[in-house]
Design an enzyme around this catalytic site. Sequence first.
Site, PDB file in Angstrom:
ATOM      1  N   ARG A  58      39.301  51.739  34.877  1.00 43.88           N
ATOM      2  CA  ARG A  58      38.229  50.530  35.711  1.00 43.88           C
ATOM      3  C   ARG A  58      37.168  52.156  34.889  1.00 43.88           C
ATOM      4  NH1 ARG A  58      38.548  46.789  38.958  1.00 43.88           N
ATOM      5  NH2 ARG A  58      40.667  46.591  39.910  1.00 43.88           N
ATOM      6  N   LYS A  63      45.535  49.965  31.987  1.00 49.05           N
ATOM      7  CA  LYS A  63      43.790  49.604  31.855  1.00 49.05           C
ATOM      8  C   LYS A  63      43.397  50.960  32.595  1.00 49.05           C
ATOM      9  CE  LYS A  63      43.323  47.769  36.650  1.00 49.05           C
ATOM     10  NZ  LYS A  63      43.394  46.144  37.829  1.00 49.05           N
ATOM     11  N   THR A  66      40.426  41.415  35.160  1.00 50.70           N
ATOM     12  CA  THR A  66      41.914  42.146  35.162  1.00 50.70           C
ATOM     13  C   THR A  66      42.834  40.780  35.419  1.00 50.70           C
ATOM     14  OG1 THR A  66      41.075  43.393  37.079  1.00 50.70           O
ATOM     15  CG2 THR A  66      43.603  43.213  35.513  1.00 50.70           C
ATOM     16  N   ASP A 113      40.633  37.760  42.183  1.00 47.08           N
ATOM     17  CA  ASP A 113      39.398  37.733  42.839  1.00 47.08           C
ATOM     18  C   ASP A 113      38.520  37.062  42.461  1.00 47.08           C
ATOM     19  OD1 ASP A 113      37.126  38.497  44.302  1.00 47.08           O
ATOM     20  OD2 ASP A 113      37.648  40.291  44.009  1.00 47.08           O
ATOM     21  N   THR A 114      38.132  38.153  41.545  1.00 47.20           N
ATOM     22  CA  THR A 114      36.898  36.967  40.638  1.00 47.20           C
ATOM     23  C   THR A 114      37.707  37.416  39.224  1.00 47.20           C
ATOM     24  OG1 THR A 114      36.542  40.006  39.106  1.00 47.20           O
ATOM     25  CG2 THR A 114      34.749  39.282  40.945  1.00 47.20           C
ATOM     26  N   ALA A 115      38.944  37.763  38.366  1.00 47.01           N
ATOM     27  CA  ALA A 115      40.174  37.290  37.922  1.00 47.01           C
ATOM     28  C   ALA A 115      40.169  37.861  36.359  1.00 47.01           C
ATOM     29  CB  ALA A 115      39.901  35.560  37.808  1.00 47.01           C
ATOM     30  N   HIS A 134      47.544  44.708  50.234  1.00 48.89           N
ATOM     31  CA  HIS A 134      47.316  45.165  49.720  1.00 48.89           C
ATOM     32  C   HIS A 134      48.300  46.263  49.176  1.00 48.89           C
ATOM     33  CE1 HIS A 134      44.874  46.469  45.677  1.00 48.89           C
ATOM     34  NE2 HIS A 134      44.426  46.997  46.213  1.00 48.89           N
TER      35      HIS A 134
END
Length: 325
Positions: free
Chosen positions: A203, A201, A237, A233-235, A138
């Site tokens: 957060r 973006k 983004t 991950d949670t999709a 990452h």
Amino acid sequence: MTGVLKPNNKHLMLFTGRAYPELAHEIADLMKVELVPTRALAYANSEIYVRFEESVRGSDAFVIQSHSAPVNEWVMEQLIMVDALKRASAKRITVVAPFYPYARQDKKHAGREPISARLIADLYKTAGADRLMSVDLHAAQIQGFFDGPVDHLWALPVLAKHVKAQYDTSEMTIVSPDAGRVRLADMWSDQLGCPLAIIHKRRDPNVANTVAVHEVVGDVQGRVCLLVDDMIDTAGTICQAAEALVARGAKSVIAAATHPVLSGPATERLNDSLFEEVIVTNTLAIPPERQFGKLTVLSIAPLIARAIQEVFEDGSVTSLFNGAS
């Protein structure tokens, strides 16, 4: 001459944890070796026990473990495997972690926070690992967390080969979903010869996994947009990014990411999204209930197998990526 002179014949041995043995079996088949028989179990109180059922003395050991949920259990199992190898006199121990655990906790964003990615590296070293191998870290600085050689593999050649075969890259734009992935998007742009766009973006610091997309920097009008990231991950983004691109005139949107974490609502979000295709690798197991029609899974096993072979033969892992590793 005093003493005993003995030929130093190297002996490669592959080991796998229980998180995703199918990937390890695929690697072993490609290398034409067998995985070492291992007895691994969890006691009633959840403690993990591991024992290798043949001698590992003097071996060049490669311990393969994928870190899907529950991450902590599989990290602990891999640490116990490394400790068992160290105590059984393995000559060199290489941790193969296709998806590096806790990689997103690579720095402090606020006071009184841990740097858990560094802690994981310290745990591997303390357990007895001599070398670390992972795919698409990452953050590049994680290589410096481990006190020893780190082989940082790139899934880009695997993913890019599929994209080239399936799409006309002359009408494609590579898109970074945020500022942190610009370097990755730039590598994709060089690989495919496509222009680059960036999504800005922000957060919400008080709400986890919540992203607000603000602006698209670059020309996406009438283009096939390829959103690239190291993981999904949670999709949230990447799905918001796809909506932003279509709203600004993109012809179609596809996604390419190395690690399919696919937590929580990710599968439903991606299946209902504006993506034409979602391309990932099998660094993590994807259970049947997490698979969906738009998903394409490419095997990372050939890349890992080649890297293991290079390490074992004291060759060059960097040569697999034209010096970019």
